[in-house]
Design a protein around this motif. Structure first.
Motif, short mmCIF file in Angstrom:
data_model
loop_
_atom_site.label_atom_id
_atom_site.label_comp_id
_atom_site.label_asym_id
_atom_site.label_seq_id
_atom_site.Cartn_x
_atom_site.Cartn_y
_atom_site.Cartn_z
N THR A 1 -1.98 1.61 -9.37
CA THR A 1 -1.70 0.39 -8.60
C THR A 1 -0.97 -0.56 -9.55
N THR B 1 4.13 4.90 -12.23
CA THR B 1 3.33 4.52 -11.06
C THR B 1 3.10 5.71 -10.14
N LYS B 2 4.18 6.46 -9.87
CA LYS B 2 4.07 7.62 -8.98
C LYS B 2 3.30 8.77 -9.64
N ASN C 1 -0.37 7.74 -10.01
CA ASN C 1 -0.93 7.06 -8.83
C ASN C 1 -1.59 5.73 -9.21
N GLY D 1 -0.18 3.78 -6.14
CA GLY D 1 0.99 4.64 -6.08
C GLY D 1 2.25 3.93 -5.67
#
Length: 251
Positions: free
Chosen positions: A190, A184-185, A188, A27
């Motif tokens: 990496t 990414t957010k 979630n 995240g």
């Protein structure tokens, strides 16, 4: 989470990485920075498995990727998406075919399921309706967005980006940075980004690893980087009074 534990690597007797350890958090946009020739890309290749470390190991959510057998490695590889420096699209394939490629290689989805997933990813990167276009018809920024769509089409848990803003103008670079951060957010993921673009570092670098001559010299956030007392990092970032300008921007 991805953990790199005590990674060392040499080529033809030349030491490239020495005992590098780092944790990359889900995240968050994790960044590996440093000057050319300092080992950034080699470190990334060790993490992804394109290169085997001489010493140390890499774990994906507790799974030791380095020592795993081929079957277990392939399970992890299916969870990895990669955005290459030059986008690395297939010139002879359409946008749709490029994005669908990982699904063709790694899944047993039906043709309609693949198309639905491709269309979802293209829409997510702002390229809905571009299915039949060829890479030669796209701008550099659009090619990067196709690359991002392809990197996430397989519901990737881990996203690796090698110099994603290379060759892009400043405005397009901002768009790509924003897209990497949003994805990414949202999912979630990496995310690990290799970059020397300090605009990107200051904008989206939530967790930063600084390499110098193959060693990790500093680790922190883009807020902490401004006040670093690491001379090598200062020399890398704050040439020509950039430190003063950045501090004024943050104040």
């Amino acid at each position: 989470m991805i953990e790199a534990n005590n990674i060392s690597k040499s080529f033809k007797g030349k030491q490239i990485l020495t005992d590098v350890s780092a944790k990359f958090l889900p995240g968050k946009v994790n960044m590996i920075i440093g000057s050319s020739g300092t080992g950034k890309s080699v470190f990334l290749k060790n993490i992804v498995g394109l290169v085997e470390p001489d010493e140390g190991n890499v774990c994906f959510d507790g799974r030791n990727f380095t020592t795993s057998n081929r079957k277990d490695k392939n399970v992890i590889r299916r969870e990895i998406g990669m955005l290459f420096q030059g986008s690395a699209l297939f010139d002879s394939k359409t946008v749709e075919e490029n994005v669908r490629f990982p699904l063709d290689m790694l899944t047993t989805m039906s043709p309609q399921e693949k198309l639905d997933r491709v269309n979802f990813c293209l829409e997510r990167v702002g390229l809905e309706g571009a299915n039949t276009k060829m890479p030669s018809e796209l701008s550099g920024g659009m090619q990067k967005r196709v690359g991002i769509a392809r990197a996430i089409v397989n519901n990737s848990k881990y996203l690796f980006c090698d110099e994603p803003n290379s060759g892009l103008d400043p405005q397009t670079s901002i768009l790509i940075d924003d897209l990497i951060m949003e994805i990414t957010k949202e999912f979630n993921i990496t995310t690990i980004v290799v970059s020397h673009d300090m605009n990107s570092v200051m904008k989206i670098g939530e967790h930063i690893i600084f390499l110098f001559k193959g060693k990790k010299l500093w680790e922190g956030t883009n807020d902490q980087i401004i006040d670093t007392d690491c001379k090598e990092l200062q020399d890398f970032i704050f040439a020509n009074n950039l430190m003063k300008a950045l501090k004024e921007m943050k104040s």
